[in-house]
Scaffold this active site. Structure first.
Site, mmCIF file in Angstrom:
data_model
loop_
_atom_site.group_PDB
_atom_site.id
_atom_site.type_symbol
_atom_site.label_atom_id
_atom_site.label_comp_id
_atom_site.label_asym_id
_atom_site.label_seq_id
_atom_site.Cartn_x
_atom_site.Cartn_y
_atom_site.Cartn_z
ATOM 1 C CG ASN A 1 -1.827 1.176 1.338
ATOM 2 O OD1 ASN A 1 -1.694 2.144 0.599
ATOM 3 N ND2 ASN A 1 -2.745 1.133 2.274
ATOM 4 N NE ARG B 1 -4.508 3.633 -1.375
ATOM 5 C CZ ARG B 1 -4.089 4.820 -0.934
ATOM 6 N NH1 ARG B 1 -2.870 4.957 -0.437
ATOM 7 N NH2 ARG B 1 -4.881 5.867 -0.986
ATOM 8 C CG HIS C 1 -8.881 8.136 0.910
ATOM 9 N ND1 HIS C 1 -9.029 9.493 1.078
ATOM 10 C CD2 HIS C 1 -7.551 7.896 0.961
ATOM 11 C CE1 HIS C 1 -7.837 10.057 1.206
ATOM 12 N NE2 HIS C 1 -6.922 9.102 1.145
ATOM 13 N NE ARG D 1 -2.668 14.855 -2.059
ATOM 14 C CZ ARG D 1 -3.174 13.656 -1.792
ATOM 15 N NH1 ARG D 1 -4.217 13.210 -2.465
ATOM 16 N NH2 ARG D 1 -2.659 12.917 -0.830
ATOM 17 N N GLY E 1 -7.318 11.543 11.684
ATOM 18 C CA GLY E 1 -8.602 11.218 12.273
ATOM 19 C C GLY E 1 -8.504 10.267 13.447
ATOM 20 C CD GLU F 1 -5.988 2.510 3.270
ATOM 21 O OE1 GLU F 1 -6.491 3.334 2.490
ATOM 22 O OE2 GLU F 1 -4.842 2.624 3.749
#
Length: 425
Positions: A37, A125, A213, A273, A362, A411
């Site tokens: 990933n 991923r 995501h 970004r 988060g 993930e």
């Protein structure tokens, strides 16, 4: 539909019963799966058993992460076992601070262990699957070439994703490689939500909202279904906040709307970004400031966001520790964008029943979570400061009309499960 893409796999069904029987056809329980990933500033690698019992995917035998990749950050490689014990912890210097260098270091560490189970497959991923790839797929040269065409749409991710594929193909010659797409989760959105207000020919050519995501969102759906089944099928907003950040509105565990769109540049303010930007700014930069397309791309993807706002760092931890007023302003900007998009996604759902935080910020920035939740009190989210500070799963008071939660995304487990499904089909 692309002949290799197969039929779309509904995200909820792909993560539920029967995905991993105790003996998977074509795999022996002594074999292992490797997942790769590669993100915009990190690479995660994990080793899983190829078979498992029941619904739940076994925990990774070990997981490694190289983070802080990039010129301005301090790169480090850490490997931990299934119990979270550190197996390896070292700084990455020189060329090892790049994505390719860090991946090489991880693969070298694995090779040095010796005597391990055979790697039966490698799951990857892949951030952008375009229009055609709406389900996991086995990678061949033709697939790899098609995915490379999407590199301009996700320049911080797709090149690193595909470099990981090539490195794994070289390191594990003849072993099946499986692509798992971040965009696939959002293929359930309606045409209304996927279209830009451009002439229809552009949409037909692939200029549309894709969303990203998705593997993280799949993980959260699966976890929330087990944790709070009475809420999982209702209206849920998930905030994946990290160096790359997005939010997704879900109904019945499926994507309805999301903040990222044509590329991973849109939506929330991120580490480097810019997030949502009036398209006319790009025209101004090129016409009035004489910037080339390459210069604009570098500005918007690599020099903006928290880094551009603060002039201090793209790392939220460093911004929170900084006394610079610009750092505080960058944090406030980030929070405001999350709150505004929370309202937008609640409107897309025509209401909201639960909010979930995940991702590096988060999951770990409790003070920032509390500020966001306090600003969302109007939405019916009443934060429990003690529970939030202690890192509990539920972050709101029992009487809160809308509950808020913190879940740690996985993930890698989603990639491993998809990989088993593809090579066992």
């Amino acid at each position: 539909m692309h002949p290799r893409a197969g039929r779309p796999v509904p995200p909820r069904r792909a993560l539920q019963a029967g995905a991993l029987p105790g003996q998977v056809q074509g795999l022996r329980l002594t074999e292992s799966l490797l997942t790769l990933n590669a993100g915009s500033s990190s690479i995660k690698v994990a080793l899983f058993a190829a078979g498992g019992e029941g619904d739940a995917l076994p925990a990774a035998r070990w997981s490694g992460q190289a983070d802080g990749l990039g010129a301005e950050l301090k790169a480090r490689l850490r490997v931990r076992d299934a119990q979270g014990r550190t197996l390896h912890d070292a700084a990455l210097d020189g060329d090892r601070r790049s994505h390719q260098g860090a991946l090489a270091a991880l693969l070298e560490w694995h090779a040095q262990q010796g005597g391990g189970d055979r790697i039966a497959a490698v799951g990857h991923r892949i951030v952008h699957g375009g229009v055609n790839f709406v389900a996991p797929v086995r990678i061949d040269d033709a697939v790899l070439a098609e995915l490379a065409a999407f590199e301009p749409l996700a320049p911080l991710h797709q090149p690193h994703n595909l470099a990981g594929v090539r490195a794994a193909m070289k390191a594990f010659d003849g072993v099946p490689q499986v692509a798992c797409f971040d965009t696939a989760f959002h293929s359930t959105q309606t045409e209304v939500n996927r279209r830009f207000a451009l002439p229809r020919a552009f949409h037909d050519a692939g200029v549309r909202r894709y969303g990203f995501h998705g593997l993280s969102y799949e993980s959260i759906v699966a976890q929330f279904t087990r944790l709070a089944p009475e809420l999982a099928d209702k209206r849920v907003i998930v905030a994946h906040l990290g160096n790359g950040a997005s939010m997704c509105a879900m109904a019945q565990g499926r994507s309805v709307a999301t903040t990222m769109s044509f590329s991973p540049l849109d939506g929330l303010t991120m580490g480097t970004r810019c997030g949502h930007l009036d398209a006319a700014v790009v025209l101004y930069l090129m016409r009035s400031r004489g910037m080339s397309a390459e210069q604009v791309e570098a500005l918007l993807f690599r020099e903006s966001g928290l880094l551009g706002l603060s002039g201090v760092s793209s790392d939220m931890r460093e911004l929170e520790a900084s006394a610079a007023p610009e750092a505080a302003e960058a944090i406030a900007h980030f929070i405001e964008q999350v709150v505004q998009h929370m309202g937008s996604l609640a409107a897309a759902l025509r209401g909201v029943d639960a909010v979930i935080f995940t991702g590096g910020i988060g999951e770990n920035a409790s003070a920032l979570r509390e500020r966001i939740l306090e600003e969302c009190d109007w939405l019916g989210v009443h934060v429990d400061a003690a529970a939030n500070g202690a890192g509990h799963a539920r972050l709101t008071t029992p009487e809160s009309p809308v509950s808020a939660w913190m879940l740690r995304t996985d993930e890698e487990a989603v990639i491993a499960r998809h990989t088993v499904q593809v090579i066992s089909a």
